[in-house]
Enzyme design. Structure first.
Site, PDB file in Angstrom:
ATOM      1  N   PHE A 126      37.791  36.981  33.765  1.00 22.30           N
ATOM      2  CA  PHE A 126      38.071  38.394  33.982  1.00 22.30           C
ATOM      3  C   PHE A 126      38.890  38.887  32.788  1.00 22.30           C
ATOM      4  O   PHE A 126      39.819  38.208  32.356  1.00 22.30           O
ATOM      5  CB  PHE A 126      38.854  38.581  35.286  1.00 22.30           C
ATOM      6  N   ASP A 195      43.128  30.455  38.000  1.00 23.09           N
ATOM      7  CA  ASP A 195      43.055  31.777  38.629  1.00 23.09           C
ATOM      8  C   ASP A 195      42.153  31.644  39.848  1.00 23.09           C
ATOM      9  O   ASP A 195      40.959  31.349  39.723  1.00 23.09           O
ATOM     10  CB  ASP A 195      42.486  32.791  37.634  1.00 23.09           C
ATOM     11  N   TYR A 220      44.088  40.747  47.949  1.00 22.69           N
ATOM     12  CA  TYR A 220      43.371  41.907  48.499  1.00 22.69           C
ATOM     13  C   TYR A 220      41.866  41.689  48.595  1.00 22.69           C
ATOM     14  O   TYR A 220      41.148  42.578  49.037  1.00 22.69           O
ATOM     15  CB  TYR A 220      43.652  43.165  47.671  1.00 22.69           C
ATOM     16  N   LYS A 221      41.386  40.507  48.220  1.00 24.86           N
ATOM     17  CA  LYS A 221      39.958  40.212  48.342  1.00 24.86           C
ATOM     18  C   LYS A 221      39.722  39.471  49.656  1.00 24.86           C
ATOM     19  O   LYS A 221      39.742  40.069  50.726  1.00 24.86           O
ATOM     20  CB  LYS A 221      39.481  39.410  47.133  1.00 24.86           C
ATOM     21  N   ARG A 369      26.177  42.795  42.633  1.00 23.22           N
ATOM     22  CA  ARG A 369      27.067  41.745  43.131  1.00 23.22           C
ATOM     23  C   ARG A 369      27.341  41.968  44.622  1.00 23.22           C
ATOM     24  O   ARG A 369      27.711  43.068  45.034  1.00 23.22           O
ATOM     25  CB  ARG A 369      28.369  41.761  42.330  1.00 23.22           C
TER      26      ARG A 369
END
Length: 394
Positions: A126, A195, A220-221, A369
């Site tokens: 990312f 990560d 938050y995922k 996605r």
């Protein structure tokens, strides 16, 4: 009713995790974007209202002690710990993922010592992780090399200080081999920083089991903590006495209320803290984690693989050959909890999918996605999403 639709019904009827869906605030939309923002656990609004009205509104400053605000970062960290395979006392919650990546990577370089002059970073990471790795290299006087995870073992050597890798690639959903890569990094005398943003809450991680040095992740995922909910930092217990955070703050001081001009780090994971915790979002996260009570991560992983297998089968059945190209690995050992499909007009297709009640997301330049959150995603969701996708492409 199609054969795939009937199979979805049977799979949902046999799903031991199916009752968990009722604990979320969901509607008729097929929500397959939990790998960007998890759905709202239905009880969280009442908890947040109590924090605002009673703890803040009535108790005010007393809540730092009487409501447990001060100890929230470690308390919530201990609730996340078993979801990533860590024993208590090694995870602290607070700050953003980006800030924690900076703390972990610079801390790892400092642990490695001055004779180790190179940082390796996942070239497919990312973007923010890459930006921070480049800044950390400049600040610590190290050189930086960007490599694919497959190239890392061959690049390790006596100059390697630390390696920053993603457990699951955010674009493709590819799961990287954390045990093997961590072992290779350690064999070279370097430190591994992982990560976990796209794996925490979606699959077993095994931080303690595999000897990971430092790790970070967002909440938050798949952990459903809410937009911008604070991230977490893992520091392996054996390293904690030597972990030298580049962001020392009064919250991580051994005597935070002593107001000493000299910094003395607190023992344990507390030294990963910096400043005053963001209490409102932190306590919303704590409430959200209630949905994990009694849930085994292995069961979540098994459902995730079954869901993504079924979705891929449905996509194949409902779309013309060659119209879509799966970029997520078919092998279970290399797949996270998402399915990415390459499509020439992906941006427009995703826009139309969302209008039709199927929410995934689009990644440049040509990737659709779809994230599968086993706590609330159903097999019927997977079948419906694939069927609507097929009809739009026709």
């Amino acid at each position: 009713m199609s054969e795939l639709n009937l199979r979805a019904e049977r799979l949902d009827a046999a799903d031991a995790l199916a009752p968990l869906r009722s604990r979320f605030a969901l509607d008729d939309v097929v929500y397959l974007d939990g790998n960007s923002l998890g759905a709202l656990p239905a009880h969280v609004p009442d908890r947040v209202a109590d924090v605002v009205r009673r703890e803040w509104g009535e108790l005010r400053i007393r809540s730092w002690t009487e409501s447990g605000w001060w100890t929230a970062p470690e308390r919530i960290g201990d609730r996340i710990a078993p979801l990533v395979g860590a024993a208590p006392g090694q995870v602290v919650v607070g700050d953003s993922t980006s800030v924690n990546v900076f703390k972990a990577l610079v801390g790892a370089v400092r642990l490695a010592g001055d004779d180790r002059t190179e940082i390796l970073v996942d070239a497919t990471t990312f973007p923010t992780d890459g930006y921070i790795a480049e800044s950390a290299a400049r600040l610590t006087g190290r050189t930086l090399r960007a490599l694919t995870p497959d190239e890392v073992p061959g690049a390790l050597g006596p100059r390697t200080a630390a390696v920053l890798l993603n457990h699951v690639d955010y674009r493709t959903g590819r799961l990287h081999d954390l045990p093997a890569l961590t072992a290779a990094i350690h064999a070279a005398g370097a430190f591994a920083v992982w990560d976990l943003c796209h794996s925490a809450g979606a699959l077993p991680v095994g931080l303690d089991e595999h000897g990971v040095d430092l790790a970070v992740g967002c909440t938050y995922k798949y952990l459903n903590g809410g937009p911008g909910s604070p991230a977490f930092l893992y520091v392996r217990r054996a390293l904690q006495p030597r972990f030298d955070s580049p962001l020392p703050g009064w919250n991580s001081h051994a005597e935070p209320f002593g107001m000493s001009p000299d910094y003395a780090p607190a023992p344990g994971a507390v030294r990963g803290r910096v400043g005053t915790p963001d209490i409102l979002s932190m306590l919303a996260l704590e409430a959200a984690l209630d949905v994990w009570d009694g849930v085994a991560v292995d069961a979540v992983r098994a459902k995730s693989l079954a869901l993504t297998d079924f979705f891929l089968e449905c996509v194949s059945a409902y779309t013309e050959p060659g119209r879509l190209e799966p970029v997520t690995p078919a092998e279970h050992g290399r797949r996270g909890s998402q399915v990415s499909l390459r499509c020439d007009d992906a941006g427009e297709v995703m826009k139309r999918l969302i209008e039709a009640g199927v929410v995934g997301d689009f990644r440049q330049p040509d990737v659709l996605r779809f994230g599968f959150t086993p706590l609330y995603t159903t097999f019927a969701d997977a079948e419906r999403a694939a069927r609507i996708l097929g009809s739009l492409l026709r």
